[in-house]
Design a protein around this motif. Structure first.
Motif, mmCIF file in Angstrom:
data_model
loop_
_atom_site.group_PDB
_atom_site.id
_atom_site.type_symbol
_atom_site.label_atom_id
_atom_site.label_comp_id
_atom_site.label_asym_id
_atom_site.label_seq_id
_atom_site.Cartn_x
_atom_site.Cartn_y
_atom_site.Cartn_z
ATOM 1 N N GLY A 60 0.699 -1.279 -0.092
ATOM 2 C CA GLY A 60 -0.070 0.079 -0.138
ATOM 3 C C GLY A 60 0.744 1.227 -0.039
ATOM 4 N N MET A 61 2.292 1.265 -0.105
ATOM 5 C CA MET A 61 3.040 2.443 -0.020
ATOM 6 C C MET A 61 2.976 2.870 -1.416
ATOM 7 S SD MET A 61 4.215 -0.160 1.847
ATOM 8 C CE MET A 61 5.769 -0.850 1.022
ATOM 9 N N LYS A 62 3.508 4.328 -1.630
ATOM 10 C CA LYS A 62 3.806 4.750 -2.952
ATOM 11 C C LYS A 62 5.165 4.013 -3.521
ATOM 12 C CE LYS A 62 1.709 9.433 -2.293
ATOM 13 N NZ LYS A 62 1.859 10.873 -2.178
ATOM 14 N N PRO A 63 5.059 3.919 -4.833
ATOM 15 C CA PRO A 63 6.233 3.158 -5.221
ATOM 16 C C PRO A 63 7.682 4.217 -5.126
ATOM 17 C CG PRO A 63 4.732 3.458 -7.097
ATOM 18 C CD PRO A 63 4.022 4.327 -5.874
#
Length: 281
Positions: free
Chosen positions: A69-72
């Motif tokens: 669920g983190m940003k790239p």
């Protein structure tokens, strides 16, 4: 160039590195921890260093971490400090070196394995051993008192000595090869270690010692798969039977007449309806 001149140039170079601007050096207070901070920032953060970070240091670093669920990462790279990007670059470089080292180690191990297999193959399928077997297998009679007969006897004894000398080595190599084959078979068939397969296979090998492990496994696997297929078919049949029974129960219920006065197409139909209702009363 003399040693004195070299020493002077070395001292001047060191002074130039330590105080590149004389005026700034005179007016700037020297931090006693500056060298330590500089070394810390310039240290390489490698894969090994990263592995030393524990959950006690940062709660995100668990052994089974699988954060989602983190940003790239590439979206964060332009927002993080330059020193952090350098550490990330060092980790990437360290990972590349590690993978290259592992690949080279695998390549070297494979080469050693192939060389060992070639030596074992030569020991087992040695052409001299084959010639010795052919000599020993020859049952042609000969006269020991003739030159030809003496030569044949010498060959026979030499072949027998060679065979007896190489037999222990052959047996050991064959055992190693068989062990490698079994390990490879277990790797390709991990279900063999499951009790539903392992125990029946062990029992079959005790009852039928002439079978190999592979043959016993395939026989047991066929029986287990057939049993599971039979159970699945029985479950499907049971589900179908339950659905049919449910449909029969719902289809045999009493029909219910809708409440209220129905709509009529004309007055005569309405008269007939009310007449029939009065007659029931």
């Amino acid at each position: 160039m003399s040693e004195d001149t070299t020493s002077v140039e070395t001292v001047e170079t060191v002074e130039t590195v330590e105080t590149p601007d004389a005026e700034v050096a005179d007016t700037t207070e020297v931090d006693p921890n500056a060298d330590t901070v500089s070394m810390t920032l310039e240290e390489l953060l490698s894969i090994d260093d990263l592995m030393d970070i524990q959950q006690d240091d940062f709660e995100e670093f668990t052994d089974d971490a699988n954060h989602k669920g983190m940003k790239p990462l590439h979206e964060w790279m332009q927002h993080i400090p330059e020193d952090v990007r350098k550490h990330v670059a060092n980790i990437r470089s360290s990972y590349t070196r590690k993978t290259q080292e592992i690949a080279q180690m695998r390549k070297d191990l494979d080469a050693e394995r192939q060389a060992l297999l070639a030596q074992e193959e030569m020991a087992v399928n040695n052409p001299f051993l084959k010639q010795a077997e052919e000599v020993l297998a020859n049952e042609e009679e000969y006269d020991l008192y003739t030159p030809e007969g003496m030569q044949a006897e010498i060959k026979r004894q030499a072949a027998q000595m060679l065979q007896e000398m190489m037999q222990p080595a052959q047996q050991e190599i064959q055992m190693k090869q068989r062990k490698m084959q079994l390990e490879q078979f277990k790797t390709e068939n991990p279900e063999l270690m499951d009790d539903s397969y392992r125990l029946p296979v062990a029992q079959m090998l005790q009852e039928r010692p002439e079978l190999k492990l592979e043959d016993a496994f395939y026989i047991v696997k066929a029986k287990v798969d057939a049993g599971r297929l039979k159970e699945e078919r029985a479950q499907v049949a049971q589900q179908r039977s339950e659905r049919r029974q449910t449909l029969r129960k719902t289809s045999t219920g009493k029909s219910v007449t809708p409440s209220g006065t129905p709509k009529f197409r004309d007055a005569w139909e309405a008269y007939q309806y009310h007449k029939s209702q009065n007659a029931k009363k």
